[in-house]
Design a protein around this motif. Sequence first.
Motif, mmCIF file in Angstrom:
data_model
loop_
_atom_site.group_PDB
_atom_site.id
_atom_site.type_symbol
_atom_site.label_atom_id
_atom_site.label_comp_id
_atom_site.label_asym_id
_atom_site.label_seq_id
_atom_site.Cartn_x
_atom_site.Cartn_y
_atom_site.Cartn_z
ATOM 1 N N PRO A 160 0.816 -1.219 0.000
ATOM 2 C CA PRO A 160 0.000 0.000 0.000
ATOM 3 C C PRO A 160 0.849 1.269 0.000
ATOM 4 C CG PRO A 160 -0.592 -1.467 1.826
ATOM 5 C CD PRO A 160 0.639 -2.020 1.208
ATOM 6 N N SER A 161 0.222 2.360 -0.387
ATOM 7 C CA SER A 161 0.884 3.657 -0.357
ATOM 8 C C SER A 161 1.360 3.958 1.065
ATOM 9 C CB SER A 161 -0.132 4.714 -0.819
ATOM 10 O OG SER A 161 0.484 5.957 -0.824
ATOM 11 N N GLY A 162 2.600 4.411 1.158
ATOM 12 C CA GLY A 162 3.144 4.781 2.467
ATOM 13 C C GLY A 162 3.736 3.625 3.246
ATOM 14 N N SER A 163 3.819 2.448 2.630
ATOM 15 C CA SER A 163 4.317 1.285 3.389
ATOM 16 C C SER A 163 5.842 1.244 3.484
ATOM 17 C CB SER A 163 3.791 -0.014 2.757
ATOM 18 O OG SER A 163 4.138 -0.097 1.388
ATOM 19 N N GLY A 164 6.522 2.120 2.750
ATOM 20 C CA GLY A 164 7.980 2.205 2.883
ATOM 21 C C GLY A 164 8.760 1.624 1.706
ATOM 22 N N LYS A 165 8.059 1.326 0.610
ATOM 23 C CA LYS A 165 8.711 0.691 -0.542
ATOM 24 C C LYS A 165 9.811 1.592 -1.115
ATOM 25 C CE LYS A 165 4.803 0.576 -2.826
ATOM 26 N NZ LYS A 165 3.886 1.287 -1.909
ATOM 27 N N SER A 166 9.443 2.853 -1.400
ATOM 28 C CA SER A 166 10.434 3.780 -1.986
ATOM 29 C C SER A 166 11.582 3.997 -1.015
ATOM 30 C CB SER A 166 9.812 5.144 -2.275
ATOM 31 O OG SER A 166 8.800 5.021 -3.199
ATOM 32 N N THR A 167 11.251 4.183 0.237
ATOM 33 C CA THR A 167 12.308 4.465 1.218
ATOM 34 C C THR A 167 13.282 3.301 1.278
ATOM 35 O OG1 THR A 167 10.710 5.787 2.462
ATOM 36 C CG2 THR A 167 12.742 5.175 3.599
ATOM 37 N N MET A 168 12.766 2.086 1.211
ATOM 38 C CA MET A 168 13.665 0.927 1.275
ATOM 39 C C MET A 168 14.634 0.932 0.099
ATOM 40 S SD MET A 168 12.975 -3.152 1.432
ATOM 41 C CE MET A 168 12.587 -3.373 -0.294
ATOM 42 N N ASP A 182 11.743 2.880 -9.188
ATOM 43 C CA ASP A 182 10.752 3.332 -8.207
ATOM 44 C C ASP A 182 9.483 3.778 -8.940
ATOM 45 O OD1 ASP A 182 9.423 4.090 -5.980
ATOM 46 O OD2 ASP A 182 10.808 5.685 -5.391
ATOM 47 N N GLU A 183 8.539 2.877 -9.054
ATOM 48 C CA GLU A 183 7.273 3.126 -9.753
ATOM 49 C C GLU A 183 7.505 3.795 -11.116
ATOM 50 O OE1 GLU A 183 3.939 4.344 -7.503
ATOM 51 O OE2 GLU A 183 4.755 3.620 -5.622
ATOM 52 N N PRO A 184 8.246 3.118 -11.984
ATOM 53 C CA PRO A 184 8.668 3.765 -13.237
ATOM 54 C C PRO A 184 7.538 4.058 -14.210
ATOM 55 C CG PRO A 184 9.199 1.419 -13.276
ATOM 56 C CD PRO A 184 8.735 1.736 -11.876
HETATM 57 N N1 LIG Z 1 11.688 12.626 3.692
HETATM 58 C C1 LIG Z 1 10.669 12.185 4.463
HETATM 59 N N2 LIG Z 1 10.429 12.736 5.666
HETATM 60 C C2 LIG Z 1 9.435 12.297 6.460
HETATM 61 N N3 LIG Z 1 8.602 11.275 6.129
HETATM 62 C C3 LIG Z 1 8.794 10.699 4.932
HETATM 63 C C4 LIG Z 1 9.823 11.112 4.032
HETATM 64 N N4 LIG Z 1 9.771 10.345 2.930
HETATM 65 C C5 LIG Z 1 8.747 9.483 3.110
HETATM 66 N N5 LIG Z 1 8.159 9.705 4.315
HETATM 67 C C6 LIG Z 1 7.047 8.948 4.872
HETATM 68 O O1 LIG Z 1 7.470 7.598 5.006
HETATM 69 C C7 LIG Z 1 6.407 6.720 4.703
HETATM 70 C C8 LIG Z 1 6.853 5.765 3.632
HETATM 71 O O2 LIG Z 1 7.024 6.486 2.427
HETATM 72 P P1 LIG Z 1 7.448 5.766 1.084
HETATM 73 O O3 LIG Z 1 7.454 6.811 0.020
HETATM 74 O O4 LIG Z 1 8.668 4.977 1.302
HETATM 75 O O5 LIG Z 1 6.211 4.783 0.878
HETATM 76 P P2 LIG Z 1 5.762 3.999 -0.431
HETATM 77 O O6 LIG Z 1 5.341 2.660 0.038
HETATM 78 O O7 LIG Z 1 6.825 4.071 -1.461
HETATM 79 O O8 LIG Z 1 4.468 4.831 -0.877
HETATM 80 P P3 LIG Z 1 3.907 5.199 -2.348
HETATM 81 O O9 LIG Z 1 3.443 3.892 -2.954
HETATM 82 O O10 LIG Z 1 2.772 6.119 -2.059
HETATM 83 O O11 LIG Z 1 5.022 5.840 -3.100
HETATM 84 C C9 LIG Z 1 5.212 7.577 4.320
HETATM 85 O O12 LIG Z 1 4.390 7.722 5.466
HETATM 86 C C10 LIG Z 1 5.845 8.894 3.942
HETATM 87 O O13 LIG Z 1 4.957 9.967 4.197
#
Ligand SMILES: Nc1ncnc2c1ncn2[C@@H]1O[C@H](COP(=O)(O)OP(=O)(O)OP(=O)(O)O)[C@@H](O)[C@H]1O
Length: 252
Positions: free
Chosen positions: A47-55, A173-175
């Motif tokens: 789901p959106s916000g689950s941390g995929k991009s951050t990982m 990342d979601e290309p």
């Molecule tokens: N630079 C940041 N500072 C603070 N919080 C952040 C930052 N980047 C991301 N977040 C938060 O970290 C959480 C994970 O974000 P991330 O973008 O990794 O999720 P995601 O699974 O890739 O979501 P999406 O599918 O919507 O892109 C979200 O709650 C987001 O708001």
Amino acid sequence: MEDAGTQDGRKPIIEIIEMHKWFDEFHVLKDINLRVLPQEKIVVCGPSGSGKSTMIRCINRLEEHQRGKIIVNGTELTRDLKNIEKVRAEVGMVFQHFNLFPHLTILDNLTLGPIWVRKMPKKEAEELAMHYLEIVRIPEQANKYPGQISGGQQQRVAIARSLCMKPEIMLFDEPTSALDPEMIKEVLDVMVDLAKEGMTMIVVTHEMGFAKTVADRVIFMDYGEIVEENEPNAFFDNPQHERTQLFLSQIL
Ligand SMILES: Nc1ncnc2c1ncn2[C@@H]1O[C@H](COP(=O)(O)OP(=O)(O)OP(=O)(O)O)[C@@H](O)[C@H]1O
């Protein structure tokens, strides 16, 4: 633990071990463990916000983890700048928005890294750029500017730009999520070609057709955790975790 290799003797090209990340007080990644073998294709969904991009951003140090280890091609990511540069050179990344320089031609966008970072002579860099524009099937666009080509073509340029740096690993990342439906296939086709060539790939995507046909493993993340991972048939036909079941029931 990080040296253990696998049963078939291959050593992982990426190892993430008990990794955590916080954004201030927010615990965004929790105890992430992931081993990626050379040439493996991993699709990450959730789901959106689950941390995929951050990982995946942690893998090339666009984000910094605070606990645990990330080892890329034998180099553990630390704060050392040389170490970060080494890993960045080995890891290409393609983003949702193509991040091309609008005032440079496609060819100049592609040669920028090889000339300025790799110190390659201009002619050689241009030959390399043309080679990768052939690979992504748009050599005829070389002298245009990004604003003169479609979104799908811009994303293919972004992929070619990464390839010009000869990465060993590509992160996506979601290309395709900023693209119109008719352009999604042309970008996915290029990614399928890359996969067939043996590129190690981690792809964050909602394109489950791509996951089913290309991935060796699919990873499902929720609330900053890897909840489930499996090879695609088992993942889609028989998800084990109720959070995975719920997610798949919503998107398939
Ligand atoms: N630079 C940041 N500072 C603070 N919080 C952040 C930052 N980047 C991301 N977040 C938060 O970290 C959480 C994970 O974000 P991330 O973008 O990794 O999720 P995601 O699974 O890739 O979501 P999406 O599918 O919507 O892109 C979200 O709650 C987001 O708001």
